[in-house]
Design a protein around this motif. Structure first.
Motif, PDB file in Angstrom:
ATOM      1  N   LEU A  75      -0.690   9.077 119.339  1.00  0.00           N
ATOM      2  CA  LEU A  75      -1.546   9.764 118.371  1.00  0.00           C
ATOM      3  C   LEU A  75      -2.111  11.034 118.996  1.00  0.00           C
ATOM      4  O   LEU A  75      -2.448  11.054 120.187  1.00  0.00           O
ATOM      5  N   PRO A  76      -2.226  12.098 118.235  1.00  0.00           N
ATOM      6  CA  PRO A  76      -2.743  13.358 118.797  1.00  0.00           C
ATOM      7  C   PRO A  76      -4.149  13.234 119.388  1.00  0.00           C
ATOM      8  O   PRO A  76      -4.464  13.915 120.369  1.00  0.00           O
ATOM      9  N   ARG A  77      -4.989  12.367 118.844  1.00  0.00           N
ATOM     10  CA  ARG A  77      -6.351  12.257 119.370  1.00  0.00           C
ATOM     11  C   ARG A  77      -6.390  11.603 120.742  1.00  0.00           C
ATOM     12  O   ARG A  77      -7.409  11.678 121.430  1.00  0.00           O
ATOM     13  N   ASN A  78      -5.315  10.978 121.180  1.00  0.00           N
ATOM     14  CA  ASN A  78      -5.266  10.329 122.492  1.00  0.00           C
ATOM     15  C   ASN A  78      -4.634  11.217 123.559  1.00  0.00           C
ATOM     16  O   ASN A  78      -4.500  10.806 124.703  1.00  0.00           O
ATOM     17  N   ARG A  79      -4.240  12.426 123.217  1.00  0.00           N
ATOM     18  CA  ARG A  79      -3.515  13.296 124.142  1.00  0.00           C
ATOM     19  C   ARG A  79      -4.323  13.601 125.406  1.00  0.00           C
ATOM     20  O   ARG A  79      -3.808  13.506 126.526  1.00  0.00           O
ATOM     21  N   ASP A  80      -5.595  13.974 125.250  1.00  0.00           N
ATOM     22  CA  ASP A  80      -6.407  14.311 126.422  1.00  0.00           C
ATOM     23  C   ASP A  80      -6.637  13.097 127.323  1.00  0.00           C
ATOM     24  O   ASP A  80      -6.586  13.208 128.550  1.00  0.00           O
ATOM     25  N   ARG A  81      -6.873  11.946 126.709  1.00  0.00           N
ATOM     26  CA  ARG A  81      -7.095  10.729 127.496  1.00  0.00           C
ATOM     27  C   ARG A  81      -5.826  10.323 128.247  1.00  0.00           C
ATOM     28  O   ARG A  81      -5.891   9.910 129.402  1.00  0.00           O
ATOM     29  N   ASN A  82      -4.669  10.471 127.611  1.00  0.00           N
ATOM     30  CA  ASN A  82      -3.412  10.130 128.271  1.00  0.00           C
ATOM     31  C   ASN A  82      -3.115  11.093 129.415  1.00  0.00           C
ATOM     32  O   ASN A  82      -2.636  10.684 130.473  1.00  0.00           O
ATOM     33  N   ARG A  83      -3.399  12.368 129.208  1.00  0.00           N
ATOM     34  CA  ARG A  83      -3.167  13.355 130.269  1.00  0.00           C
ATOM     35  C   ARG A  83      -4.081  13.073 131.462  1.00  0.00           C
ATOM     36  O   ARG A  83      -3.659  13.142 132.615  1.00  0.00           O
ATOM     37  N   ALA A  84      -5.351  12.756 131.209  1.00  0.00           N
ATOM     38  CA  ALA A  84      -6.284  12.439 132.290  1.00  0.00           C
ATOM     39  C   ALA A  84      -5.831  11.192 133.045  1.00  0.00           C
ATOM     40  O   ALA A  84      -5.938  11.140 134.276  1.00  0.00           O
ATOM     41  N   SER A  85      -5.332  10.206 132.334  1.00  0.00           N
ATOM     42  CA  SER A  85      -4.841   8.988 132.987  1.00  0.00           C
ATOM     43  C   SER A  85      -3.615   9.274 133.845  1.00  0.00           C
ATOM     44  O   SER A  85      -3.470   8.719 134.933  1.00  0.00           O
ATOM     45  N   ALA A  86      -2.734  10.140 133.360  1.00  0.00           N
ATOM     46  CA  ALA A  86      -1.521  10.466 134.111  1.00  0.00           C
ATOM     47  C   ALA A  86      -1.835  11.251 135.384  1.00  0.00           C
ATOM     48  O   ALA A  86      -1.142  11.110 136.396  1.00  0.00           O
ATOM     49  N   GLU A  87      -2.871  12.055 135.359  1.00  0.00           N
ATOM     50  CA  GLU A  87      -3.218  12.884 136.514  1.00  0.00           C
ATOM     51  C   GLU A  87      -4.208  12.213 137.451  1.00  0.00           C
ATOM     52  O   GLU A  87      -4.559  12.773 138.495  1.00  0.00           O
ATOM     53  N   LEU A  88      -4.660  11.016 137.120  1.00  0.00           N
ATOM     54  CA  LEU A  88      -5.660  10.319 137.922  1.00  0.00           C
ATOM     55  C   LEU A  88      -5.171  10.017 139.328  1.00  0.00           C
ATOM     56  O   LEU A  88      -5.966  10.068 140.276  1.00  0.00           O
ATOM     57  N   ILE A  89      -3.891   9.739 139.501  1.00  0.00           N
ATOM     58  CA  ILE A  89      -3.394   9.396 140.844  1.00  0.00           C
ATOM     59  C   ILE A  89      -3.424  10.587 141.785  1.00  0.00           C
ATOM     60  O   ILE A  89      -3.367  10.423 142.999  1.00  0.00           O
ATOM     61  N   PHE A  90      -3.534  11.800 141.254  1.00  0.00           N
ATOM     62  CA  PHE A  90      -3.561  13.004 142.091  1.00  0.00           C
ATOM     63  C   PHE A  90      -4.983  13.489 142.349  1.00  0.00           C
ATOM     64  O   PHE A  90      -5.180  14.537 142.960  1.00  0.00           O
ATOM     65  N   LYS A  91      -5.981  12.751 141.926  1.00  0.00           N
ATOM     66  CA  LYS A  91      -7.365  13.192 142.012  1.00  0.00           C
ATOM     67  C   LYS A  91      -7.802  13.442 143.439  1.00  0.00           C
ATOM     68  O   LYS A  91      -8.415  14.463 143.739  1.00  0.00           O
TER      69      LYS A  91
END
Length: 52
Positions: A31-47
């Protein structure tokens, strides 16, 4: 409900129910409203990475 009746129900409608649940979960993730949350989750391992 006997074992055979339960087994036949699970083999037919159980499979349909699991397929509908799977399609719902996959659809929810895209869903488009989950795009930011999914991107943040995908980039979490590089934090805490030192390489970038």
């Amino acid at each position: 409900m006997s074992y055979e009746a339960f087994r036949q129900f699970a083999d037919s409608w159980g499979l349909v129910l699991m397929g509908v649940a799977w399609a719902s979960f996959v659809g929810w993730a895209f869903l488009p409203r989950n795009r930011d949350r999914n991107r943040a989750s995908a980039e979490l391992i590089f934090k805490d990475s030192d390489h970038g």
